[in-house]
Design a protein around this motif. Structure first.
Motif, short mmCIF file in Angstrom:
data_model
loop_
_atom_site.label_atom_id
_atom_site.label_comp_id
_atom_site.label_asym_id
_atom_site.label_seq_id
_atom_site.Cartn_x
_atom_site.Cartn_y
_atom_site.Cartn_z
N PRO A 84 0.84 -1.21 0.00
CA PRO A 84 0.00 0.00 0.00
C PRO A 84 0.87 1.25 0.00
O PRO A 84 2.04 1.22 0.41
CB PRO A 84 -0.80 -0.14 1.30
N ASP A 85 0.29 2.35 -0.43
CA ASP A 85 1.04 3.60 -0.43
C ASP A 85 1.19 4.12 1.00
O ASP A 85 0.69 3.52 1.96
CB ASP A 85 0.39 4.64 -1.34
N LEU A 86 1.89 5.24 1.13
CA LEU A 86 2.22 5.77 2.46
C LEU A 86 0.97 6.05 3.28
O LEU A 86 0.86 5.63 4.44
CB LEU A 86 3.07 7.03 2.31
N ALA A 87 0.01 6.75 2.70
CA ALA A 87 -1.19 7.13 3.44
C ALA A 87 -1.97 5.89 3.89
O ALA A 87 -2.48 5.84 5.03
CB ALA A 87 -2.08 8.03 2.59
N ARG A 88 -2.08 4.90 3.00
CA ARG A 88 -2.81 3.68 3.35
C ARG A 88 -2.08 2.90 4.43
O ARG A 88 -2.71 2.34 5.34
CB ARG A 88 -2.98 2.83 2.10
N THR A 89 -0.75 2.87 4.37
CA THR A 89 0.03 2.17 5.40
C THR A 89 -0.18 2.82 6.76
O THR A 89 -0.36 2.13 7.77
CB THR A 89 1.52 2.18 5.04
N VAL A 90 -0.18 4.14 6.80
CA VAL A 90 -0.42 4.85 8.06
C VAL A 90 -1.80 4.50 8.60
O VAL A 90 -1.98 4.23 9.80
CB VAL A 90 -0.30 6.38 7.86
N GLU A 91 -2.80 4.48 7.72
CA GLU A 91 -4.16 4.15 8.14
C GLU A 91 -4.24 2.74 8.73
O GLU A 91 -4.88 2.51 9.76
CB GLU A 91 -5.10 4.27 6.94
N ILE A 92 -3.56 1.79 8.09
CA ILE A 92 -3.56 0.40 8.57
C ILE A 92 -2.87 0.31 9.93
O ILE A 92 -3.37 -0.35 10.86
CB ILE A 92 -2.88 -0.52 7.55
N VAL A 93 -1.72 0.96 10.06
CA VAL A 93 -0.97 0.92 11.32
C VAL A 93 -1.81 1.53 12.45
O VAL A 93 -1.89 0.97 13.55
CB VAL A 93 0.38 1.65 11.18
N ARG A 94 -2.46 2.65 12.17
CA ARG A 94 -3.28 3.30 13.22
C ARG A 94 -4.46 2.41 13.61
O ARG A 94 -4.86 2.38 14.78
CB ARG A 94 -3.80 4.65 12.71
N ARG A 95 -5.02 1.69 12.65
CA ARG A 95 -6.15 0.82 12.96
C ARG A 95 -5.71 -0.39 13.78
O ARG A 95 -6.39 -0.81 14.72
CB ARG A 95 -6.82 0.36 11.66
N ARG A 96 -4.57 -0.98 13.41
CA ARG A 96 -4.11 -2.20 14.08
C ARG A 96 -3.37 -1.90 15.39
O ARG A 96 -3.27 -2.78 16.26
CB ARG A 96 -3.20 -2.99 13.14
N ALA A 138 -0.77 3.75 18.90
CA ALA A 138 0.35 4.40 18.21
C ALA A 138 0.01 5.85 17.91
O ALA A 138 -1.07 6.16 17.42
CB ALA A 138 0.67 3.66 16.92
N ARG A 139 0.93 6.72 18.21
CA ARG A 139 0.73 8.14 17.92
C ARG A 139 0.76 8.36 16.41
O ARG A 139 1.48 7.68 15.69
CB ARG A 139 1.79 8.97 18.62
N ALA A 140 0.00 9.36 15.97
CA ALA A 140 -0.11 9.61 14.54
C ALA A 140 1.26 9.91 13.93
O ALA A 140 1.59 9.43 12.83
CB ALA A 140 -1.06 10.77 14.28
N GLY A 141 2.07 10.66 14.66
CA GLY A 141 3.39 10.99 14.14
C GLY A 141 4.28 9.78 14.01
O GLY A 141 4.98 9.61 12.99
N VAL A 142 4.25 8.90 15.00
CA VAL A 142 5.07 7.68 14.95
C VAL A 142 4.59 6.76 13.85
O VAL A 142 5.39 6.15 13.13
CB VAL A 142 5.05 6.96 16.32
N ALA A 143 3.27 6.62 13.68
CA ALA A 143 2.74 5.78 12.61
C ALA A 143 3.22 6.27 11.25
O ALA A 143 3.60 5.47 10.39
CB ALA A 143 1.21 5.76 12.67
N GLY A 144 3.22 7.58 11.05
CA GLY A 144 3.71 8.14 9.80
C GLY A 144 5.19 7.91 9.61
O GLY A 144 5.65 7.60 8.49
N GLN A 145 5.96 8.03 10.69
CA GLN A 145 7.40 7.81 10.60
C GLN A 145 7.71 6.35 10.29
O GLN A 145 8.60 6.05 9.50
CB GLN A 145 8.06 8.22 11.92
N VAL A 146 6.96 5.44 10.91
CA VAL A 146 7.16 4.01 10.65
C VAL A 146 6.84 3.69 9.19
O VAL A 146 7.61 3.00 8.51
CB VAL A 146 6.28 3.17 11.59
N ALA A 147 5.73 4.19 8.70
CA ALA A 147 5.34 3.92 7.31
C ALA A 147 6.38 4.46 6.34
O ALA A 147 6.75 3.78 5.36
CB ALA A 147 3.98 4.54 7.02
N ALA A 148 6.90 5.66 6.60
CA ALA A 148 7.91 6.24 5.73
C ALA A 148 9.22 5.46 5.81
O ALA A 148 9.88 5.22 4.79
CB ALA A 148 8.13 7.70 6.09
N ALA A 149 9.60 5.05 7.03
CA ALA A 149 10.85 4.32 7.19
C ALA A 149 10.80 2.96 6.51
O ALA A 149 11.77 2.51 5.89
CB ALA A 149 11.16 4.16 8.69
N VAL A 150 9.64 2.29 6.60
CA VAL A 150 9.48 1.00 5.93
C VAL A 150 9.58 1.18 4.42
O VAL A 150 10.20 0.37 3.72
CB VAL A 150 8.12 0.37 6.32
#
Length: 258
Positions: free
Chosen positions: A165-177, A181-193
């Protein structure tokens, strides 16, 4: 509504198994999962006979002065249903979702064994005959493409490639699961992956690893994915020594987006 199975291919960790679980949840029907592996056969996939119970029945009959015949021992009472048979016999009202996970790990013979089920929603047990599904299961096959599947199997399926999935979708999945997780950390994780996937890794991280990574950071109370946090939790996302070395050579700061 189409009768064909769905063949989902994609890299490990993109969510193929989760797609089947989500389908079962949406339809409010059981998920029957068959995990494939090298050497799997009908005994593990379809059925097996309860030999200890059959032997006990023979001993009891001998004590009573009689001898049971094959028609007494090879009945449904002594049959142990495995995933394929359970899916075919599901009573409904909705069909079960049958997940044949990682079909590429099985061999060609097992693929051929599946043809009757995929084509006719039926299985054959020599002692009992052919059992046909009243509610044919919705079949989902997944493959990580560790080997090419036979054309005869693919012809019987609807094909879909499941990409990362793209970055935005990955963030959405991480936040749901990982709700904590803080929104900022979820975004950082998705970008780092995403950055890690650009490296020459043996096992590029998928969505599953991103979720595991977010869990680890949440448990450690990390509010910002810096170099120290990345090094402390790298085992959640990198699973080979060689991959750790490749990532270290590129630099923790680059991975963390610093």
């Amino acid at each position: 509504r189409l009768p064909q199975p769905i063949l989902l291919e994609g890299e490990a960790g993109v969510g193929k198994t989760e797609a089947a679980k989500a389908l079962a949840a949406v339809l409010d029907t059981p998920l029957v999962r068959l995990q494939c592996y090298e050497g799997i056969d009908a005994t593990e996939a379809l059925y097996e006979w309860n030999f200890p119970r059959q032997l006990l029945e023979i001993r009891l009959a001998e004590v009573g002065g009689s001898a049971p015949g094959a028609h007494d021992l090879f009945t449904r009472e002594y049959l142990i249903a495995r995933p394929l048979l359970r899916a075919v016999e599901h009573p409904g009202p909705r069909p079960a979702v049958l997940l044949v996970d990682e079909i590429d790990r099985a061999d060609d013979e097992f693929e051929a064994f599946l043809f009757e089920l995929l084509a006719e929603a039926a299985v054959t047990i020599p002692e009992l005959g052919t059992i046909r599904a009243t509610h044919p299961p919705i079949v989902v096959l997944t493959s990580n493409r560790t080997r090419d599947l036979h054309d005869a199997l693919k012809r019987r399926c609807l094909y879909h490639w499941l990409d990362y999935p793209d970055l935005a979708r990955t963030v959405e999945i991480v936040r749901r699961r990982v709700p904590g997780a803080r929104a900022g950390v979820a975004g950082q994780v998705a970008a780092a992956v995403g950055r890690l996937r650009t490296l020459d890794l043996q096992k590029p991280p998928g969505v599953a690893e991103a979720i595991d990574w977010a869990h680890a950071l949440e448990l450690l109370g990390v509010e910002d994915l810096d170099e120290a946090a990345l090094l402390a939790t790298a085992g959640s996302v990198l699973k080979y020594r060689e991959d750790v070395e490749v990532a270290a050579e590129r630099g923790a700061a680059w991975i963390a987006g610093r």
